[in-house]
Design a protein around this motif. Structure first.
Motif, PDB file in Angstrom:
ATOM      1  N   SER A   2       9.314   7.643   9.313  1.00  0.00           N
ATOM      2  CA  SER A   2       8.523   7.937   8.128  1.00  0.00           C
ATOM      3  C   SER A   2       8.459   6.678   7.293  1.00  0.00           C
ATOM      4  O   SER A   2       9.473   6.183   6.826  1.00  0.00           O
ATOM      5  N   SER A   3       7.258   6.129   7.127  1.00  0.00           N
ATOM      6  CA  SER A   3       7.170   4.812   6.519  1.00  0.00           C
ATOM      7  C   SER A   3       6.444   4.768   5.197  1.00  0.00           C
ATOM      8  O   SER A   3       6.564   3.803   4.472  1.00  0.00           O
ATOM      9  N   GLY A   4       5.672   5.758   4.868  1.00  0.00           N
ATOM     10  CA  GLY A   4       4.889   5.688   3.649  1.00  0.00           C
ATOM     11  C   GLY A   4       3.775   4.662   3.748  1.00  0.00           C
ATOM     12  O   GLY A   4       3.103   4.366   2.784  1.00  0.00           O
ATOM     13  N   GLY A   5       3.567   4.087   4.898  1.00  0.00           N
ATOM     14  CA  GLY A   5       2.527   3.088   5.099  1.00  0.00           C
ATOM     15  C   GLY A   5       2.183   3.032   6.564  1.00  0.00           C
ATOM     16  O   GLY A   5       2.640   3.838   7.350  1.00  0.00           O
ATOM     17  N   TRP A  39       4.373  -3.964   7.728  1.00  0.00           N
ATOM     18  CA  TRP A  39       4.636  -2.535   7.607  1.00  0.00           C
ATOM     19  C   TRP A  39       5.300  -2.236   6.272  1.00  0.00           C
ATOM     20  O   TRP A  39       6.330  -2.806   5.938  1.00  0.00           O
ATOM     21  N   ASN A  40       4.716  -1.321   5.510  1.00  0.00           N
ATOM     22  CA  ASN A  40       5.382  -0.794   4.323  1.00  0.00           C
ATOM     23  C   ASN A  40       6.302   0.299   4.823  1.00  0.00           C
ATOM     24  O   ASN A  40       5.853   1.368   5.213  1.00  0.00           O
ATOM     25  N   ILE A  41       7.601   0.029   4.793  1.00  0.00           N
ATOM     26  CA  ILE A  41       8.555   0.935   5.426  1.00  0.00           C
ATOM     27  C   ILE A  41       9.165   1.954   4.474  1.00  0.00           C
ATOM     28  O   ILE A  41       9.903   2.820   4.902  1.00  0.00           O
ATOM     29  N   GLY A  42       8.881   1.841   3.181  1.00  0.00           N
ATOM     30  CA  GLY A  42       9.392   2.834   2.227  1.00  0.00           C
ATOM     31  C   GLY A  42      10.832   2.616   1.832  1.00  0.00           C
ATOM     32  O   GLY A  42      11.207   2.918   0.718  1.00  0.00           O
ATOM     33  N   SER A  43      11.660   2.115   2.707  1.00  0.00           N
ATOM     34  CA  SER A  43      13.059   1.766   2.435  1.00  0.00           C
ATOM     35  C   SER A  43      13.706   1.339   3.741  1.00  0.00           C
ATOM     36  O   SER A  43      13.461   1.944   4.777  1.00  0.00           O
ATOM     37  N   THR A  68      11.452  -2.715   0.851  1.00  0.00           N
ATOM     38  CA  THR A  68      12.758  -2.675   1.510  1.00  0.00           C
ATOM     39  C   THR A  68      13.793  -1.954   0.658  1.00  0.00           C
ATOM     40  O   THR A  68      14.670  -1.287   1.172  1.00  0.00           O
ATOM     41  N   ARG A  69      13.726  -2.150  -0.648  1.00  0.00           N
ATOM     42  CA  ARG A  69      14.611  -1.510  -1.634  1.00  0.00           C
ATOM     43  C   ARG A  69      16.083  -1.871  -1.462  1.00  0.00           C
ATOM     44  O   ARG A  69      16.953  -1.185  -1.980  1.00  0.00           O
TER      45      ARG A  69
END
Length: 194
Positions: A2-5, A39-43, A68-69
């Motif tokens: 689950s990446s949000g992107g 890739w926008n990985i969300g975290s 990355t957070r």
């Protein structure tokens, strides 16, 4: 994952004699094909091993990641890749760049500008490659934050010599509308609004 992107990949033919080993596909004699993705990985929290496996499966040599957070600015070995990531305050934003083990020794400079911009420079054969990972501010954020981001990206781009190669991977939080007409190579058809 689950990446949000979405993951984007691009192949780039670089006329060099070595550097990517068996990971890069050969094209022209003495040339290797690099696969660069974003890739926008969300975290990255608890996802970095899974991320490395996906990149290996897709034969990505260099990957820019956003959101990355992770707190701090460090480098980390991640299952066949070296990950450099930018400092993050309070678990927000953050960018990173992963380079596969065949290219990690080619990295000659890492610049962690802020929590939205970072660059790496690689020398591969006779070529100098600059890779930028960027994470633009969302639409609702203050204009000063947006201006700071775009000025920072502009400064990075202007600092790169015309004889060097430049690749920018990022989440630019753009609103480009629903229609992919004329933009099928870069528009996935999931835009919002006009």
């Amino acid at each position: 994952m689950s990446s949000g992107g979405a993951e984007d990949g691009a192949e780039c033919g670089v006329g060099v004699g070595g550097g990517t080993g068996s990971r890069g596909g050969r094209g022209v004699k003495g040339a290797y094909r690099l696969r660069i993705g974003s890739w926008n990985i969300g975290s990255l929290t608890s996802k970095y091993i899974e991320l490395a496996k996906i990149l290996q499966k897709r034969k990505i040599n260099i990957a820019c990641v956003q959101e990355t957070r992770w707190v701090g600015s460090r480098a980390k070995d991640v299952d066949g890749y070296k990950l450099w990531y930018s400092r993050v305050l309070r678990g927000k934003n953050g960018v990173g760049i992963l380079v596969d083990n065949h290219l990690r020794e080619a990295v000659v400079e890492v610049r962690q500008e802020n929590d939205r911009l970072m660059t790496i420079k690689l020398v591969v054969g006779e070529y100098i490659l600059n890779v930028v990972s960027a994470y633009a501010p969302h639409v609702g954020l203050d204009e000063e934050i947006k201006r700071h981001f775009w000025e920072g990206l502009d400064e990075i781009i202007r600092s790169i010599l015309p004889t060097e190669r430049l690749f920018i991977g990022g989440d630019f939080n753009g609103h480009i509308g629903l229609s992919a007409s004329g933009y099928t190579d870069v528009h996935g058809g999931f835009g919002l609004g006009r």
